[in-house]
Scaffold this motif. Structure first.
Motif, mmCIF file in Angstrom:
data_model
loop_
_atom_site.group_PDB
_atom_site.id
_atom_site.type_symbol
_atom_site.label_atom_id
_atom_site.label_comp_id
_atom_site.label_asym_id
_atom_site.label_seq_id
_atom_site.Cartn_x
_atom_site.Cartn_y
_atom_site.Cartn_z
ATOM 1 N N ASN A 4 49.065 7.231 36.459
ATOM 2 C CA ASN A 4 48.637 6.329 35.773
ATOM 3 C C ASN A 4 46.972 6.087 35.922
ATOM 4 O OD1 ASN A 4 48.028 4.702 38.044
ATOM 5 N ND2 ASN A 4 50.208 3.460 37.743
ATOM 6 N N GLN A 5 46.431 5.563 35.271
ATOM 7 C CA GLN A 5 44.628 5.297 35.226
ATOM 8 C C GLN A 5 44.217 5.509 36.650
ATOM 9 O OE1 GLN A 5 43.021 7.055 33.096
ATOM 10 N NE2 GLN A 5 41.338 5.627 32.505
ATOM 11 N N ILE A 6 44.752 4.471 37.378
ATOM 12 C CA ILE A 6 44.192 4.010 38.593
ATOM 13 C C ILE A 6 44.396 5.083 39.614
ATOM 14 C CG2 ILE A 6 45.984 2.290 39.376
ATOM 15 C CD1 ILE A 6 42.075 1.690 40.377
ATOM 16 N N TYR A 56 45.379 8.142 39.017
ATOM 17 C CA TYR A 56 44.328 9.432 38.453
ATOM 18 C C TYR A 56 42.996 9.601 39.039
ATOM 19 C CZ TYR A 56 42.315 13.195 35.978
ATOM 20 O OH TYR A 56 41.796 14.271 35.685
ATOM 21 N N TRP A 57 42.425 8.410 38.927
ATOM 22 C CA TRP A 57 40.986 8.190 39.320
ATOM 23 C C TRP A 57 40.826 8.033 40.722
ATOM 24 C CZ3 TRP A 57 37.568 10.735 36.571
ATOM 25 C CH2 TRP A 57 37.774 10.756 35.208
ATOM 26 N N ALA A 58 41.681 7.157 41.331
ATOM 27 C CA ALA A 58 41.638 7.037 42.756
ATOM 28 C C ALA A 58 41.695 8.440 43.589
ATOM 29 C CB ALA A 58 42.556 5.962 43.362
#
Lengths: 144, 247
Positions: B173-175, B177-179
């Motif tokens: 998910n977004q968090i 992937y970016w984390a």
């Protein structure tokens, strides 16, 4: 525990028998843990974030709470940029790696044979300082 | 007559190996009494080993602060069981990972419960491992002869954090992937080999399908194998050396 059941003979000089006395205590602790776990699952379901999108960067990217202190330490290291362009990142990562290395080697660095906290004020002070630093960085990371 | 003699007398009443019919032995194995009273016990002395271990004395100075290690093991077991259950439905591809997590949560019976348990037991396990380490530190229990057990303990803490880091990416998910993008940048700061490290962890220049496959393999195969190895060492040493004495 053993006195309640009238099993004084069961009690040896060294301590309580593992079964059933100590096992009962441990089972109670496991059930308390299970209660906390199930309460969390029921009232705070695992979050469902939007799907990953490599083309849209979210505004605030923060790691899980247990990596917040490491994350904030890397940000603090940015203040050392006066040493040169290399300094912030290299210092940030090397200080943390060095800290972990010291933690692994703790029993070999701490040569004091005393075990009571009052008889080893230096190590206890270091431990409390490390805990405060960890907590402060985590809270700072959370709020920033 | 003490316990041992009683057991001996009881054993003498029972038929010997030769007198036994195979049916009775089979029944004892299926009813599990074979392990403690029946054919397996006669061959392996399981009852004696069990009695010796269950009656082992726990010193009086052991208080509730000594429970964090055991609770970490309990939560690890929860993670192993719920993790295997999630593995039945999870699909480790960037096209399907997120959908399969949504499916587990909304469509699989009790899937929300299993996923919730895995999520929260992971967080609680980090807390318990940390509290366990703090207790050992303040009790000075890391001193010789338990110094090597401290080393395995710190390695176990790092492996637990490794589980957290790799598992976080899996829902894709977004968090996560970016984390992971930010998190895998950190080793890049190591002098000389930094860039190589980041590429090695990501399996390329960016977080991609290769990264997901890599993190999945590390999370469900490599880390469980490695942590089992260190857990066995950790428990063997504490068993051999015993709990640290009173302060």
């Amino acid at each position: 525990m053993s006195e309640v059941l009238g099993e004084k003979a069961n009690k040896t000089e060294e301590g309580e028998p593992f079964f059933p006395n100590h096992m009962l205590d441990q089972t109670m602790m496991v059930f308390v843990m299970l209660a906390i776990l199930v309460t969390l699952v029921m009232f705070f379901p695992a979050p469902m974030e939007p799907p990953a999108d490599p083309f849209v960067t979210p505004e605030h990217i923060k790691p899980e709470w247990y990596f917040l202190s490491a994350y904030q330490a890397l940000k603090v290291a940015e203040h050392f940029s006066f040493l040169g362009a290399w300094a912030p990142k290299v210092l940030g990562i090397l200080v943390q790696a060095g800290g972990l290395f010291l933690l692994v080697l703790l029993p070999f660095l701490d040569k004091n044979p005393e075990r009571h906290p009052r008889k080893r004020p230096f190590m206890i002070a270091m431990g409390i300082l490390a805990l405060i630093a960890l907590a402060a960085l985590t809270i700072w990371g959370k709020l920033s | 007559m003490n316990e041992h003699e009683k057991g001996k007398a009881l054993k003498e009443q029972q038929p010997s190996f030769e007198q036994r019919s195979g049916l009775r032995e089979l029944f004892e194995l299926f009813s599990l009494t074979g392990f403690v009273y029946g054919p397996l016990d006669e061959r392996l002395n399981i009852k004696e080993a069990l009695e010796k271990n269950l009656k082992k004395a726990v010193p009086h100075h052991v208080n509730w602060l000594f429970c964090f290690g055991g609770l970490s093991l309990f939560l690890f077991t929860v993670q192993a069981v719920t993790g295997i259950m999630l593995l039945m439905y999870y699909r480790p591809t960037i096209a399907e990972a997120y959908k399969s997590v949504v499916y587990v949560t909304n469509n699989v019976p009790f899937g929300w419960l299993v996923r919730g348990l895995h999520h929260w037991a992971a967080n609680l396990m980090i807390v318990m491992v940390f509290l366990h380490m703090a207790r050992v530190f303040f009790y000075g229990a890391y001193k010789p002869p338990r110094d090597f057990n401290w080393v395995t303990g710190v390695i176990l803490l790092m492996l637990t954090l490794g589980f957290g880091f790799t598992g976080y990416l899996l829902p894709w998910n977004q968090i996560s992937y970016w984390a992971t993008t930010v998190g895998t940048e950190a080793p890049g700061a190591v002098p000389v080999v930094g860039g190589l490290l980041t590429t090695l962890i990501r399996g390329g220049a960016e977080v991609s399908q290769t990264t997901l496959t890599r993190f999945f393999a590390v999370h469900v195969v490599i880390l469980p194998l490695v942590i089992s190895f260190f857990l066995m060492g950790h428990f063997f040493m504490i068993r051999k050396q015993g709990i640290s004495g009173p302060l």
